[in-house]
Design an enzyme around this catalytic site. Structure first.
Site, mmCIF file in Angstrom:
data_model
loop_
_atom_site.group_PDB
_atom_site.id
_atom_site.type_symbol
_atom_site.label_atom_id
_atom_site.label_comp_id
_atom_site.label_asym_id
_atom_site.label_seq_id
_atom_site.Cartn_x
_atom_site.Cartn_y
_atom_site.Cartn_z
ATOM 1 N N TRP A 483 54.297 61.021 52.344
ATOM 2 C CA TRP A 483 53.589 60.249 51.309
ATOM 3 C C TRP A 483 52.233 59.728 51.783
ATOM 4 C CZ3 TRP A 483 58.510 59.709 53.117
ATOM 5 C CH2 TRP A 483 59.542 60.156 52.261
ATOM 6 N N ASP A 484 51.757 60.172 52.932
ATOM 7 C CA ASP A 484 50.491 59.686 53.500
ATOM 8 C C ASP A 484 50.567 58.192 53.789
ATOM 9 O OD1 ASP A 484 47.900 59.691 54.439
ATOM 10 O OD2 ASP A 484 46.977 59.606 52.460
ATOM 11 N N MET A 485 51.676 57.762 54.366
ATOM 12 C CA MET A 485 51.846 56.352 54.705
ATOM 13 C C MET A 485 51.423 56.077 56.148
ATOM 14 S SD MET A 485 52.789 54.641 52.094
ATOM 15 C CE MET A 485 52.585 55.425 50.506
#
Length: 802
Positions: A483-485
Site C-alpha cells: 500500500w506504499d506505507m
C-alpha cells in the site's frame, strides 16, 4: 389587465422547476437502480421517483405537486438525520439543493399559478418539510463531529529537553536538532501577544518553475539559522545565505544541476533543506575525544570551519563554506561526492536525495529517493556515511546485504532495488545510533519477488551503529507492504515520562495513522503495539501478511462506509456511493486488486514527511493528521493500454516494468473533483505523551484555495508540511491547502493568528532570534506542483510589532 393573463405569464416558474425536478429525478432514479443492484441505499431510487413525479405534476400545474415534494423533502431530511445525524458538511449534499427548491416553491409566484383543490394541506406539508430541513441545518451549526475539545492544562511535566545543545535562537538542523523534535525554547512570542505578529520582511529567490520542470516541482524547504545567517535552498538546488533581520542576500550558490534528458521526465524535484556543521561545536569543552580527522580533513576544517552540505537534484552532495558560499575543495572530489557511484543505471531523476543529510561529529549520513513503481530494476536504496571532513566513504548499509557495511569497492555496484530512505534520519550520538525511516522495495503494490532484506527491513525503523553501520535493532510497521506505507516521517527523539520512569524514546509517525513509540535503546515498544488480523486475498501470484502492527497510540479514523461518501451535490454523492460499492474495500489493508481497491488511509498518509513536533518540557505532541482515500487498480501486463503514462508518483498509470501488473492510482474523487469521502480531511491535534491521550483535535484550514468560489469555509483541509512548537506555548503550521501561516495555542489547539501567504506554504516553518534580539517566525511559500497549490518563490519572516 386580466388576472388570467397575469397568471399565464407567471406559469413559467413552476414549469421550469418541474423540468428541473423531472430531469434530476430521472438521474437519481437511474443511479439509484445501479446503486441498489450493488447492495447500496434504496434512497436514491425512491427519491428519484418522488422528485420525477413532483416535476411531472408541476409541469401539469397541479397543486398536489407541493404536497408530494414536501413529502419527499421530509423523507429526505429524516433519512439524512438517520444516516449522519447533525453533521453540517454531511447534510449539505443530502439536503441543501432540495431545501432551496422547496423554499422557492413556497413563493407566491410558484404557488399561485397551480391548479387544483385550494386546500392548505399541500402547502402545509411543504412548509413543514422546509422548516424541518432548515431547522436541521441550523441545529447542525452547534455540533462538531470528529473534534475533541480539551486542554493539556500544564506548563511543565517536570521534564527538560535532552536534544543536542545549541543556542536558543538557532535552528541548525531541519528538525532544529538531530533529534527531529521541531521544538524551539524561544518564548518571546506567546498566546497573549501573537496577534501582534506581522510581516518583517519577504524576499523572492527568483527560482520559479520552467517549462522543463516536472509537474511535481515542490518547495518544501525549511531554512536553517546558524552562523549569524539564514540558509535556504530552492527546488532547483540553489542555496541562499540571507541576513536574518532583513532578508538581504549575502551570497548565493548555484550548482548548475544537469540532466541528460532534461527534468521533464523526473517524478518530482525538491530540496527540503541543507545540513550544517560547525567545527566549534566539537571543541571538546566537555572532555569528549576529538573527532578523528585525516590530513585532508584537517585542511577542510581549516579552510571551511563552518560548512553546509547540499544534496542536489542531479544526485550530488556538495560541501560549501557557510561563510562565503564557495565550494570546500578538499571534501570529496573537488568539494563534491557523486551519489550515483555504485548505484548502477537508472532513468534520469530516478535517484537523488530530496532530504538533507544527518550530521554527527564525524559523519554525514544520506539516503536517497528512488522512483516508485517505475520498474523492478531500480537503483539501490543504500544509506551511506561519509567522513564529515574529507568526504571519504566510511560505511554503507544496504537492506539486501545488511551485514556487509564495509565501503563498497571501486567498480562494484550495490544491490538493485533495495529498500530506501527518502526522508530524514535522526541521530542520538550518546547512544551511538542513527535511526532510519525506511521505504519499500519498489513496486509498491506487487511484492511477490521481494528480497529477504526488503521483507525484514522495509516500512519500518532501522537503528544502525554510528561507528560501523551495523544493525542494532529494527522494527517493521507494515509487513509485506502492498500500500506504499513507507515511513515518510523523520523519527522524533525525546526522553519520555512513563509510569515506569523516564525512558529514551523514539516516536515514529506513519502513513497508516499509528504513532509507534519505541525505546530507542533496543526498539522495544513503550506504547503497546498489537498485531491485528487484516483482509486477505492478494492478486494472483502474490500474498498478504496475515496481521499488521497497530499502535495503541494512533489517529486512525473509522473505516469508510457508504454513508461516509460525499460530494458537492446529491448526484456526485450518489456516484461516489456507486464507486464505493464497485471497489474492493474491507477496511484498512484491503489488498490491491484487479477490481480496484480503496486504500484508506491513502498512500499520502495520515502522517507524511512533515512528521510531528514535540514539546519535551510539557510532554506534548502537536500534529496535523490527514484523511484522504486513494484508489489502486492492478492492470495485468497484457491489458496495459498503449500510450498509457504516469502523471506523478501518486496518479496515472504506474508502469511497474518487470512485474506482471501495472497499477493505476488516483485520489478517491467525485466526477466534480471533490473528495468522495466526507470532510473533514485535515486536523490539528494535541497528544499528552504522559497518558497517550488525544487532549484536543480540531478541523484545520478552509476551502478558500480549493474551490471555484474563493470562500474560506472552515471545512478542514489536508496539509502537506510539518509543524513546529515553541516554549512560548505556540504551534505554527503553513502546510494546509489554503495559503496561510497559522499560530495555535498548544494548550487547547485554538487558532490564534493567521497570515495570508502569496503562494502555497507546503513547507515546515521555523523560528529564530535575529541580531536585533527579536524572535522571528519564517516560512517558505513556493507551492507544490502536484497538489495544485499556487507556485511562487517567497521566503517570509514575521516578528512582533513594536
Amino acid at each position: 389587465m386580466s388576472t388570467d393573463g397575469a397568471l399565464s405569464r407567471t406559469r413559467w416558474l413552476p414549469r421550469l422547476i418541474g423540468v428541473l425536478l423531472l430531469l434530476m429525478g430521472l438521474a437519481l432514479l437511474a443511479g439509484g437502480i445501479k446503486l441498489s443492484q450493488l447492495g447500496g441505499s434504496l434512497y436514491y431510487l425512491i427519491a428519484g421517483i418522488g422528485f420525477a413525479l413532483s416535476g411531472i405534476l408541476l409541469l401539469a400545474l397541479r397543486r398536489n405537486a407541493l404536497g408530494l415534494y414536501g413529502l419527499v423533502l421530509l423523507g429526505s431530511t429524516l433519512w439524512a438525520l438517520w444516516e449522519v445525524g447533525l453533521d453540517w458538511w454531511q447534510l449539505v449534499p443530502r439536503l441543501a439543493l432540495w431545501f432551496a427548491l422547496g423554499a422557492v416553491l413556497l413563493l407566491p409566484w410558484a404557488r399561485r399559478p397551480l391548479l387544483g383543490n385550494p386546500s392548505k394541506v399541500n402547502t402545509g406539508l411543504l412548509s413543514l418539510a422546509v422548516v424541518l430541513s432548515g431547522a436541521t441545518a441550523v441545529a447542525s451549526q452547534f455540533t462538531h463531529p470528529g473534534e475533541i475539545k480539551g486542554e493539556l492544562g500544564r506548563e511543565s511535566a517536570e521534564m527538560s529537553s535532552t536534544a543536542p545543545q545549541m543556542p536558543d535562537g538557532e535552528w541548525q538542523a531541519y528538525g532544529r536538532t538531530e533529534f527531529g523534535d521541531r521544538y524551539s525554547p524561544l518564548r518571546q512570542i506567546t498566546p497573549q501577544n501573537v496577534h501582534k505578529l506581522q510581516e518583517a520582511w519577504r524576499i523572492r529567490t527568483g527560482d520559479l518553475p520552467t517549462d522543463n520542470d516536472p509537474v511535481e516541482l515542490t518547495n518544501q524547504n525549511t531554512p536553517l539559522k546558524a552562523n549569524g545567517k539564514l540558509y535556504a535552498c530552492t527546488a532547483h538546488s540553489k542555496v541562499l545565505a540571507l541576513d536574518p533581520d532583513t532578508g538581504a542576500e549575502i551570497w548565493r550558490f548555484d550548482p548548475q544541476i544537469k540532466s541528460p534528458v532534461g527534468f521533464k521526465g523526473f517524478a518530482h524535484m525538491t530540496c527540503r533543506g541543507v545540513s550544517y556543521y560547525d567545527e566549534n561545536n566539537y571543541v571538546n569543552a566537555d572532555g569528549s575525544p576529538a573527532p578523528k580527522i585525516s590530513d585532508a580533513g584537517q585542511a577542510v576544517a581549516i579552510a571551511c570551519p563552518r560548512r553546509l552540505y547540499l544534496p542536489t537534484a542531479d544526485a550530488r552532495l556538495i560541501a560549501l563554506n557557510a561563510d562565503t558560499g564557495k565550494v570546500c575543495e578538499g571534501f570529496g572530489n573537488q568539494g563534491v561526492i557523486d551519489l550515483t557511484t555504485g548505484i548502477g543505471p537508472f532513468t534520469a531523476g530516478g535517484y537523488y536525495s530530496t532530504s538533507p543529510a544527518a550530521i554527527t561529529r564525524e559523519l554525514v549520513i544520506i539516503g536517497g529517493h528512488v522512483t516508485d513503481n517505475e520498474s523492478t530494476n531500480e537503483p539501490s536504496g543504500v544509506i551511506r556515511a561519509y567522513d564529515v571532513h574529507d568526504g571519504r566513504l566510511v560505511w554503507n548499509w544496504d537492506s539486501n546485504n545488511p551485514d556487509d557495511t564495509a565501503p563498497l569497492a571501486p567498480g562494484k555496484t550495490y544491490s538493485r532495488n533495495s529498500a530506501n530512505m527518502w526522508s530524514l534520519a535522526s541521530v542520538d550520538e550518546k547512544l551511538g545510533m542513527v535511526f532510519l525511516p525506511l521505504g519499500n522495495q519498489t513496486p509498491d503494490q506487487w511484492g511477490a519477488d521481494r528480497t529477504p532484506g526488503a521483507e525484514k527491513y522495509s516500512a519500518g525503523i532501522v537503528a544502525l551503529d554510528l561507528a560501523n553501520g551495523k544493525v542494532r535493532w529494527n522494527y517493521q510497521f507494515t509487513h509485506h507492504d502492498l500500500w506504499d506505507m513507507d515511513v515518510g516521517s523523520q523519527p522524533t527523539l525525546l526522553d519520555l515520562k512513563t509510569a515506569d520512569g523516564v525512558k529514551p524514546a523514539l516516536i515514529a509517525p506513519t502513513k497508516q495513522g499509528s504513532l509507534y513509540v519505541l525505546d530507542r535503546r533496543d526498539g522495544t515498544p513503550i506504547v503497546p503495539i498489537r498485531e491485528i488480523p487484516v483482509p486477505q486475498g492478494a492478486v494472483e501470484g502474490d500474498r498478504t501478511a496475515p496481521t499488521q502492527a497497530r499502535s495503541d497510540l494512533n489517529l486512525l479514523g473509522p473505516d469508510l462506509t457508504e454513508q461516509a461518501m460525499w460530494g458537492a451535490s446529491p448526484f456526485d454523492q450518489m456516484l461516489c456511493r456507486i464507486q464505493f460499492r464497485e471497489l474492493r474495500y474491507e477496511g484498512q489493508y484491503t489488498p490491491p486488486s484487479v477490481q480496484g481497491s480503496l486504500v484508506y488511509p491513502g498512500n499520502v498518509g495520515v502522517f507524511n514527511w512533515g512528521s510531528v513536533s514535540v514539546d519535551p518540557v510539557r510532554q506534548l505532541l502537536f500534529t496535523t493528521p490527514n484523511y484522504m482515500a486513494f484508489v489502486s487498480k492492478m492492470v495485468p501486463r497484457a491489458e496495459v493500454a498503449a500510450g498509457s503514462k504516469r502523471e506523478s508518483e501518486t496518479s496515472g498509470v504506474q508502469p511497474n516494468t518487470g512485474a506482471p501488473y501495472a497499477v493505476i492510482m488516483h485520489p478517491f474523487m467525485s466526477p466534480l473533483g471533490v473528495p468522495c469521502q466526507a470532510p473533514a480531511w485535515g486536523y490539528v491535534a494535541g497528544i499528552d505523551l504522559t497518558t497517550n491521550q488525544v487532549v484536543w483535535k480540531h478541523k484545520n484550514g478552509t476551502s478558500r484555495d480549493s474551490s471555484p468560489i474563493p470562500i474560506g469555509l472552515p471545512i478542514g483541509v489536508p496539509s502537506m508540511g510539518g509543524s513546529i512548537v515553541t516554549a512560548g506555548g505556540l504551534g505554527f503550521l503553513s502546510g494546509t491547502l489554503d495559503q496561510y501561516l497559522r499560530a495555535y495555542d498548544t494548550n487547547t489547539g485554538k487558532e490564534l493568528w493567521k497570515s495570508r501567504l502569496p503562494a502555497g506554504g507546503q513547507a515546515t516553518p521555523m523560528t529564530y532570534t535575529g541580531k536585533d534580539g527579536k524572535q522571528y517566525v519564517l516560512v517558505t511559500a513556493g507551492g507544490h506542483g502536484s497538489l495544485g497549490t499556487k507556485m511562487g518563490d517567497y521566503v517570509i519572516a514575521y516578528k512582533l510589532a513594536e
